[in-house]
Design a protein around this motif. Structure first.
Motif, PDB file in Angstrom:
ATOM      1  N   ALA A 174      59.735   2.079 -38.665  1.00  0.00           N
ATOM      2  CA  ALA A 174      60.240   3.305 -38.052  1.00  0.00           C
ATOM      3  C   ALA A 174      60.510   3.087 -36.563  1.00  0.00           C
ATOM      4  O   ALA A 174      59.950   2.192 -35.933  1.00  0.00           O
ATOM      5  CB  ALA A 174      59.248   4.444 -38.229  1.00  0.00           C
ATOM      6  N   VAL A 175      61.388   3.936 -36.024  1.00  0.00           N
ATOM      7  CA  VAL A 175      61.641   3.984 -34.583  1.00  0.00           C
ATOM      8  C   VAL A 175      60.848   5.159 -34.021  1.00  0.00           C
ATOM      9  O   VAL A 175      60.973   6.281 -34.521  1.00  0.00           O
ATOM     10  CB  VAL A 175      63.139   4.151 -34.279  1.00  0.00           C
ATOM     11  CG1 VAL A 175      63.380   4.334 -32.776  1.00  0.00           C
ATOM     12  CG2 VAL A 175      63.933   2.961 -34.813  1.00  0.00           C
ATOM     13  N   VAL A 176      60.027   4.906 -33.017  1.00  0.00           N
ATOM     14  CA  VAL A 176      59.153   5.949 -32.470  1.00  0.00           C
ATOM     15  C   VAL A 176      59.468   6.157 -30.993  1.00  0.00           C
ATOM     16  O   VAL A 176      59.360   5.218 -30.185  1.00  0.00           O
ATOM     17  CB  VAL A 176      57.666   5.584 -32.655  1.00  0.00           C
ATOM     18  CG1 VAL A 176      56.772   6.698 -32.106  1.00  0.00           C
ATOM     19  CG2 VAL A 176      57.354   5.329 -34.128  1.00  0.00           C
TER      20      VAL A 176
ATOM     21  N   ARG B 159      55.244  10.206 -42.074  1.00  0.00           N
ATOM     22  CA  ARG B 159      55.231   8.971 -42.860  1.00  0.00           C
ATOM     23  C   ARG B 159      56.523   8.758 -43.639  1.00  0.00           C
ATOM     24  O   ARG B 159      56.816   7.647 -44.088  1.00  0.00           O
ATOM     25  CB  ARG B 159      54.027   8.955 -43.802  1.00  0.00           C
ATOM     26  CG  ARG B 159      52.718   8.580 -43.093  1.00  0.00           C
ATOM     27  CD  ARG B 159      51.609   8.312 -44.092  1.00  0.00           C
ATOM     28  NE  ARG B 159      51.136   9.526 -44.733  1.00  0.00           N
ATOM     29  CZ  ARG B 159      50.136  10.290 -44.284  1.00  0.00           C
ATOM     30  NH1 ARG B 159      49.499   9.935 -43.173  1.00  0.00           N
ATOM     31  NH2 ARG B 159      49.760  11.367 -44.934  1.00  0.00           N
ATOM     32  N   GLU B 160      57.308   9.815 -43.803  1.00  0.00           N
ATOM     33  CA  GLU B 160      58.598   9.694 -44.486  1.00  0.00           C
ATOM     34  C   GLU B 160      59.750   9.437 -43.524  1.00  0.00           C
ATOM     35  O   GLU B 160      60.888   9.206 -43.953  1.00  0.00           O
ATOM     36  CB  GLU B 160      58.889  10.975 -45.279  1.00  0.00           C
ATOM     37  CG  GLU B 160      57.939  11.220 -46.436  1.00  0.00           C
ATOM     38  CD  GLU B 160      58.302  12.485 -47.201  1.00  0.00           C
ATOM     39  OE1 GLU B 160      59.303  13.137 -46.814  1.00  0.00           O
ATOM     40  OE2 GLU B 160      57.596  12.818 -48.163  1.00  0.00           O
ATOM     41  N   ALA B 161      59.479   9.461 -42.231  1.00  0.00           N
ATOM     42  CA  ALA B 161      60.547   9.459 -41.228  1.00  0.00           C
ATOM     43  C   ALA B 161      60.962   8.044 -40.832  1.00  0.00           C
ATOM     44  O   ALA B 161      60.133   7.150 -40.654  1.00  0.00           O
ATOM     45  CB  ALA B 161      60.098  10.221 -39.990  1.00  0.00           C
ATOM     46  N   ASP B 162      62.268   7.870 -40.668  1.00  0.00           N
ATOM     47  CA  ASP B 162      62.821   6.642 -40.101  1.00  0.00           C
ATOM     48  C   ASP B 162      62.774   6.669 -38.578  1.00  0.00           C
ATOM     49  O   ASP B 162      62.707   5.622 -37.929  1.00  0.00           O
ATOM     50  CB  ASP B 162      64.268   6.458 -40.557  1.00  0.00           C
ATOM     51  CG  ASP B 162      64.398   6.454 -42.067  1.00  0.00           C
ATOM     52  OD1 ASP B 162      63.829   5.555 -42.713  1.00  0.00           O
ATOM     53  OD2 ASP B 162      65.051   7.381 -42.606  1.00  0.00           O
ATOM     54  N   PHE B 163      62.851   7.876 -38.017  1.00  0.00           N
ATOM     55  CA  PHE B 163      62.769   8.089 -36.574  1.00  0.00           C
ATOM     56  C   PHE B 163      61.736   9.181 -36.316  1.00  0.00           C
ATOM     57  O   PHE B 163      61.782  10.240 -36.961  1.00  0.00           O
ATOM     58  CB  PHE B 163      64.114   8.536 -35.994  1.00  0.00           C
ATOM     59  CG  PHE B 163      65.154   7.461 -35.902  1.00  0.00           C
ATOM     60  CD1 PHE B 163      65.497   6.907 -34.679  1.00  0.00           C
ATOM     61  CD2 PHE B 163      65.814   6.999 -37.038  1.00  0.00           C
ATOM     62  CE1 PHE B 163      66.470   5.920 -34.578  1.00  0.00           C
ATOM     63  CE2 PHE B 163      66.778   6.015 -36.956  1.00  0.00           C
ATOM     64  CZ  PHE B 163      67.107   5.460 -35.724  1.00  0.00           C
ATOM     65  N   ILE B 164      60.823   8.946 -35.387  1.00  0.00           N
ATOM     66  CA  ILE B 164      59.851   9.964 -34.976  1.00  0.00           C
ATOM     67  C   ILE B 164      60.017  10.196 -33.480  1.00  0.00           C
ATOM     68  O   ILE B 164      60.041   9.239 -32.687  1.00  0.00           O
ATOM     69  CB  ILE B 164      58.407   9.525 -35.280  1.00  0.00           C
ATOM     70  CG1 ILE B 164      58.192   9.347 -36.784  1.00  0.00           C
ATOM     71  CG2 ILE B 164      57.407  10.540 -34.724  1.00  0.00           C
ATOM     72  CD1 ILE B 164      56.828   8.783 -37.148  1.00  0.00           C
TER      73      ILE B 164
END
Length: 285
Positions: free
Chosen positions: A226-228, A202-207
């Motif tokens: 986010a980018v997943v 949930r803190e990530a900009d990219f997963i």
């Protein structure tokens, strides 16, 4: 929401490579050569090998297949040594997994590092960890290429990689955290022993999901924008699905890869890129 179309992007890569390969073949009198070793009758492996052969044809690369119904460890090692000496062969790919009873690591270690287009040899893994030039594993490198082509730069962003395999998770985390284009991220490598994986995501900009569990990453684990990137491919009763629950994640993500048609085609495209780079290394281009 941007759909990161790996199929179309891989087609662009192959088209660019075809132009380059035609020019190289005209100058040096031969095409790049990729030898693929397939042992056994695994249906999924046979599909992967056929896809790689088609990609070679698209790019103008000579495909040199070695399909073995069965092989002993000694026979397989002998074939690898023969391909190491063959000047027509620029890249050697051994389709994994090997049948039970064969030592895949011992075989991978035998491949000439300058022909290791899969990027699995310890020499190339070491070069990657040091940020030195060398062959990078095709799936992580394909992911980076896909991000580049969509102008999605993880620099100064928080990236979470889920999965610590030697093929995807660990090399991808290293590549994202190094200096250079489409890198310079602050990376957290998560795995089965991560205390609160959902909170990390949930803190990530990219997963980057490479855990091998169908629909593992859900919308409530993803922050807005986010980018997943879904590296997984899982065979289920409903067909092929990724490690990401696409339907729930697409409502929150700024960009996401589909399965199929996302990272998979980019992996094969990167194999072609690595083979052409190996050819140029061998001819001194």
């Amino acid at each position: 929401m941007i759909l990161l179309d790996g199929k179309e992007t891989a087609k662009q890569v192959r088209t660019e490579l075809r132009t380059e390969v035609d020019a190289l073949a005209g100058k040096y009198g031969r095409k790049p050569g990729l030898a693929v070793i397939l042992v056994g009758e695994d249906p999924a492996s046979q599909v992967y090998v056929r896809n790689k052969e088609r990609a070679c044809e698209d790019c103008g690369i000579e495909s040199i297949p070695h399909r073995l119904t069965s092989a002993s460890q000694m026979e397989l090692e002998g074939l690898i040594n023969e391909l190491n000496r063959d000047v027509r062969v620029d890249g050697i790919l051994m389709q994994l997994p090997l049948p039970e009873g064969l030592d895949s690591q011992k075989c991978l270690d035998l491949i000439d590092p300058d022909k290791d287009v899969d990027g699995f040899h310890p020499v190339n893994v070491g070069k990657m960890s040091l940020g030195l030039p060398g062959f990078r594993p095709c799936t992580p490198a394909g992911v980076i290429n896909l991000l580049k082509r969509y102008d999605l730069d993880p620099a100064c962003k928080k990236a979470v990689v889920i999965g610590r395999s030697n093929i995807v998770g660990k090399p991808l985390a290293m590549m994202l955290s190094q200096s250079g284009p489409c890198a310079n991220a602050t990376v957290t490598l998560c795995h089965s022993r991560t205390a609160d994986l959902a909170a990390e995501c949930r803190e990530a900009d990219f997963i980057f999901a490479a855990v091998g569990l169908p629909k593992f990453v859900t919308g409530d684990m993803v922050k807005e924008g986010a980018v997943v990137v879904d590296v997984g491919i899982n065979r289920t009763d409903e067909g092929l699905v990724g490690d990401v629950d696409f339907d729930s994640v697409k409502e929150k993500a700024a960009a996401v890869t589909p399965v199929p048609g996302g990272v998979g085609p980019m992996t094969i495209a990167q194999l072609m890129v690595n083979t052409v780079e190996a050819f140029k290394l061998h001819v001194g281009a």
